[in-house]
Design an enzyme around this catalytic site. Structure first.
Site, PDB file in Angstrom:
ATOM      1  N   LYS A 107     -23.873  33.317  11.262  1.00 40.18           N
ATOM      2  CA  LYS A 107     -24.473  32.935  13.023  1.00 40.18           C
ATOM      3  C   LYS A 107     -24.385  34.598  13.563  1.00 40.18           C
ATOM      4  O   LYS A 107     -25.630  34.075  13.899  1.00 40.18           O
ATOM      5  CB  LYS A 107     -23.382  32.004  13.950  1.00 40.18           C
ATOM      6  CG  LYS A 107     -23.123  30.519  12.511  1.00 40.18           C
ATOM      7  CD  LYS A 107     -23.088  29.641  13.895  1.00 40.18           C
ATOM      8  CE  LYS A 107     -21.133  30.494  14.112  1.00 40.18           C
ATOM      9  NZ  LYS A 107     -20.251  30.551  12.731  1.00 40.18           N
ATOM     10  N   ARG A 159     -19.493  22.623  19.135  1.00 35.25           N
ATOM     11  CA  ARG A 159     -18.721  22.629  18.748  1.00 35.25           C
ATOM     12  C   ARG A 159     -17.581  21.633  18.087  1.00 35.25           C
ATOM     13  O   ARG A 159     -16.923  21.079  17.528  1.00 35.25           O
ATOM     14  CB  ARG A 159     -17.234  23.486  18.099  1.00 35.25           C
ATOM     15  CG  ARG A 159     -17.960  25.102  17.237  1.00 35.25           C
ATOM     16  CD  ARG A 159     -16.645  26.049  17.966  1.00 35.25           C
ATOM     17  NE  ARG A 159     -16.181  26.025  17.384  1.00 35.25           N
ATOM     18  CZ  ARG A 159     -16.039  28.217  17.161  1.00 35.25           C
ATOM     19  NH1 ARG A 159     -17.265  28.362  17.505  1.00 35.25           N
ATOM     20  NH2 ARG A 159     -15.898  28.821  15.302  1.00 35.25           N
ATOM     21  N   ARG A 213     -13.787  40.126   6.564  1.00 36.31           N
ATOM     22  CA  ARG A 213     -14.930  40.272   7.385  1.00 36.31           C
ATOM     23  C   ARG A 213     -14.370  41.578   8.794  1.00 36.31           C
ATOM     24  O   ARG A 213     -13.084  40.651   9.029  1.00 36.31           O
ATOM     25  CB  ARG A 213     -15.374  39.023   8.013  1.00 36.31           C
ATOM     26  CG  ARG A 213     -16.037  39.463   9.233  1.00 36.31           C
ATOM     27  CD  ARG A 213     -16.762  38.453   9.890  1.00 36.31           C
ATOM     28  NE  ARG A 213     -15.714  37.098  10.832  1.00 36.31           N
ATOM     29  CZ  ARG A 213     -16.251  36.368  11.365  1.00 36.31           C
ATOM     30  NH1 ARG A 213     -17.180  35.872  11.340  1.00 36.31           N
ATOM     31  NH2 ARG A 213     -15.244  35.195  11.745  1.00 36.31           N
ATOM     32  N   ARG A 220     -10.170  40.030  13.099  1.00 39.36           N
ATOM     33  CA  ARG A 220      -9.442  39.435  14.070  1.00 39.36           C
ATOM     34  C   ARG A 220      -8.608  39.420  13.794  1.00 39.36           C
ATOM     35  O   ARG A 220      -7.737  38.763  12.144  1.00 39.36           O
ATOM     36  CB  ARG A 220     -10.837  38.152  13.986  1.00 39.36           C
ATOM     37  CG  ARG A 220     -11.681  38.958  14.973  1.00 39.36           C
ATOM     38  CD  ARG A 220     -12.981  38.241  14.767  1.00 39.36           C
ATOM     39  NE  ARG A 220     -13.097  36.503  15.105  1.00 39.36           N
ATOM     40  CZ  ARG A 220     -13.647  35.624  14.894  1.00 39.36           C
ATOM     41  NH1 ARG A 220     -15.198  36.047  14.861  1.00 39.36           N
ATOM     42  NH2 ARG A 220     -13.319  34.255  14.985  1.00 39.36           N
ATOM     43  N   ARG A 251      -9.703  26.840  10.334  1.00 38.05           N
ATOM     44  CA  ARG A 251     -10.966  27.031  10.860  1.00 38.05           C
ATOM     45  C   ARG A 251     -11.399  26.290  10.619  1.00 38.05           C
ATOM     46  O   ARG A 251     -12.490  25.450  10.918  1.00 38.05           O
ATOM     47  CB  ARG A 251     -11.183  28.260  11.363  1.00 38.05           C
ATOM     48  CG  ARG A 251     -10.632  29.170  12.295  1.00 38.05           C
ATOM     49  CD  ARG A 251     -10.579  30.500  12.635  1.00 38.05           C
ATOM     50  NE  ARG A 251     -11.861  31.320  12.772  1.00 38.05           N
ATOM     51  CZ  ARG A 251     -12.707  32.321  12.072  1.00 38.05           C
ATOM     52  NH1 ARG A 251     -11.896  32.684  11.341  1.00 38.05           N
ATOM     53  NH2 ARG A 251     -13.719  32.416  12.594  1.00 38.05           N
TER      54      ARG A 251
HETATM   55  P1  AMP Z   1     -15.666  32.213  16.748  1.00 40.39           P
HETATM   56  O1  AMP Z   1     -16.000  34.148  16.790  1.00 40.39           O
HETATM   57  O2  AMP Z   1     -16.862  31.274  17.188  1.00 40.39           O
HETATM   58  O3  AMP Z   1     -15.380  31.875  15.525  1.00 40.39           O
HETATM   59  O4  AMP Z   1     -14.897  31.356  17.728  1.00 40.39           O
HETATM   60  C1  AMP Z   1     -13.188  31.969  17.859  1.00 40.39           C
HETATM   61  C2  AMP Z   1     -12.063  31.304  18.876  1.00 40.39           C
HETATM   62  O5  AMP Z   1     -12.993  30.774  19.541  1.00 40.39           O
HETATM   63  C3  AMP Z   1     -12.401  29.890  18.029  1.00 40.39           C
HETATM   64  O6  AMP Z   1     -11.809  29.382  16.721  1.00 40.39           O
HETATM   65  C4  AMP Z   1     -12.056  29.160  19.124  1.00 40.39           C
HETATM   66  O7  AMP Z   1     -10.371  29.025  18.996  1.00 40.39           O
HETATM   67  C5  AMP Z   1     -13.153  29.608  20.229  1.00 40.39           C
HETATM   68  N1  AMP Z   1     -14.148  28.870  20.383  1.00 40.39           N
HETATM   69  C6  AMP Z   1     -15.364  29.709  20.057  1.00 40.39           C
HETATM   70  N2  AMP Z   1     -16.347  28.793  20.605  1.00 40.39           N
HETATM   71  C7  AMP Z   1     -15.668  27.950  20.829  1.00 40.39           C
HETATM   72  C8  AMP Z   1     -16.528  26.375  21.211  1.00 40.39           C
HETATM   73  N3  AMP Z   1     -17.328  26.133  21.748  1.00 40.39           N
HETATM   74  N4  AMP Z   1     -15.202  25.483  21.176  1.00 40.39           N
HETATM   75  C9  AMP Z   1     -13.703  25.642  21.840  1.00 40.39           C
HETATM   76  N5  AMP Z   1     -13.412  26.319  20.871  1.00 40.39           N
HETATM   77  C10 AMP Z   1     -14.566  27.559  21.018  1.00 40.39           C
END
Ligand code: AMP
Length: 218
Positions: free
Chosen positions: A17, A92, A131, A164, A175
């Site tokens: 994404k 999400r 990654r 990360r 996740r």
């Molecule tokens: P991402 O980079 O999108 O994988 O997001 C990293 C982390 O941020 C996720 O594993 C969650 O802990 C938090 N996070 C990101 N987007 C959301 C969301 N829409 N709702 C809740 N937590 C989020």
């Protein structure tokens, strides 16, 4: 004036994404809103929001809605009228999707499309393990097996790369589990509204990009 496209890039962690959003934002002249990047920014700065989000992010869990929804919807509502946006990582869960729908409908700015990038679990695990993110431009870089991501530079801007915390194996497992349980039901929500398009995401970045553009009719 033509309205900018408003869409969600939807998919599991590692679906691409972020990479696709980076490619699409200039091409389509839209604003990229990544919930994960917003949380990482706050985490890095040590803001109260970052401190609150930290433990959930580390474990690979969702940050609670009472924190997440206001922060992300503020960004969405800050997009100038007529401009388009890409939402990446939000919504999400179905509660987030409902709240997003409510605020967009109030301004007659409904989503044009939700593009679901569908990737098999073995491929996700392979990608997330390799990654590395650029400190400077946030672009995800794919590092091959046996290569040391810590010593390589960003393929786009030459910046330093880091892995990360939540791309380490334990958090990745969590996740994907959270995605399957809490995030997948959102697909049904958008299917009912007739805006969902599914595309296969196991292919190369450029192939997926063509499919996303076709799905958006762009
Ligand atoms: P991402 O980079 O999108 O994988 O997001 C990293 C982390 O941020 C996720 O594993 C969650 O802990 C938090 N996070 C990101 N987007 C959301 C969301 N829409 N709702 C809740 N937590 C989020």
């Amino acid at each position: 004036m033509a309205q900018g496209l408003r869409f969600v890039l939807f998919g599991p962690p590692g679906a691409g994404k972020g990479t696709q959003a980076q490619m699409l934002k200039d091409r389509l002249n839209v604003i990229h809103i990544s919930s994960g990047d917003i949380f990482r920014y706050h985490l890095g700065k040590g803001t109260p929001l970052g401190l609150r989000a930290k433990k959930y992010m580390k474990r690979g869990e969702l940050v609670p809605d009472d924190v997440t929804i206001d922060i992300i919807l503020d960004e969405v509502m800050g997009v100038p009228e007529g401009d388009g946006f890409i939402l990446d990582g939000f919504p999400r869960n179905t509660n987030q999707a409902q709240e997003l729908e409510r605020v967009l409908a109030a301004e007659s700015r409904d989503l044009d499309k939700v593009v679901h990038i569908d990737v098999s679990e073995p491929e996700l695990l392979r990608r997330l393990g390799g990654r590395f993110i650029c400190h400077a431009c946030q672009m995800p870089n794919a590092i091959g097996e046996g290569e040391d991501g810590g010593t390589k530079k960003c393929s786009r801007c030459g910046g330093e790369l880091y892995q990360r915390d939540d791309d380490r194996p334990e958090a990745v497992k969590k996740r994907i589990e959270v995605y399957n349980q809490e995030t997948m039901p959102v697909l049904g929500f958008y299917r009912e509204r007739g805006v969902l398009v599914n595309i296969p995401g196991d292919n190369t970045v450029d192939e997926v990009n063509q499919l996303v553009l076709a799905a958006l009719g762009a």
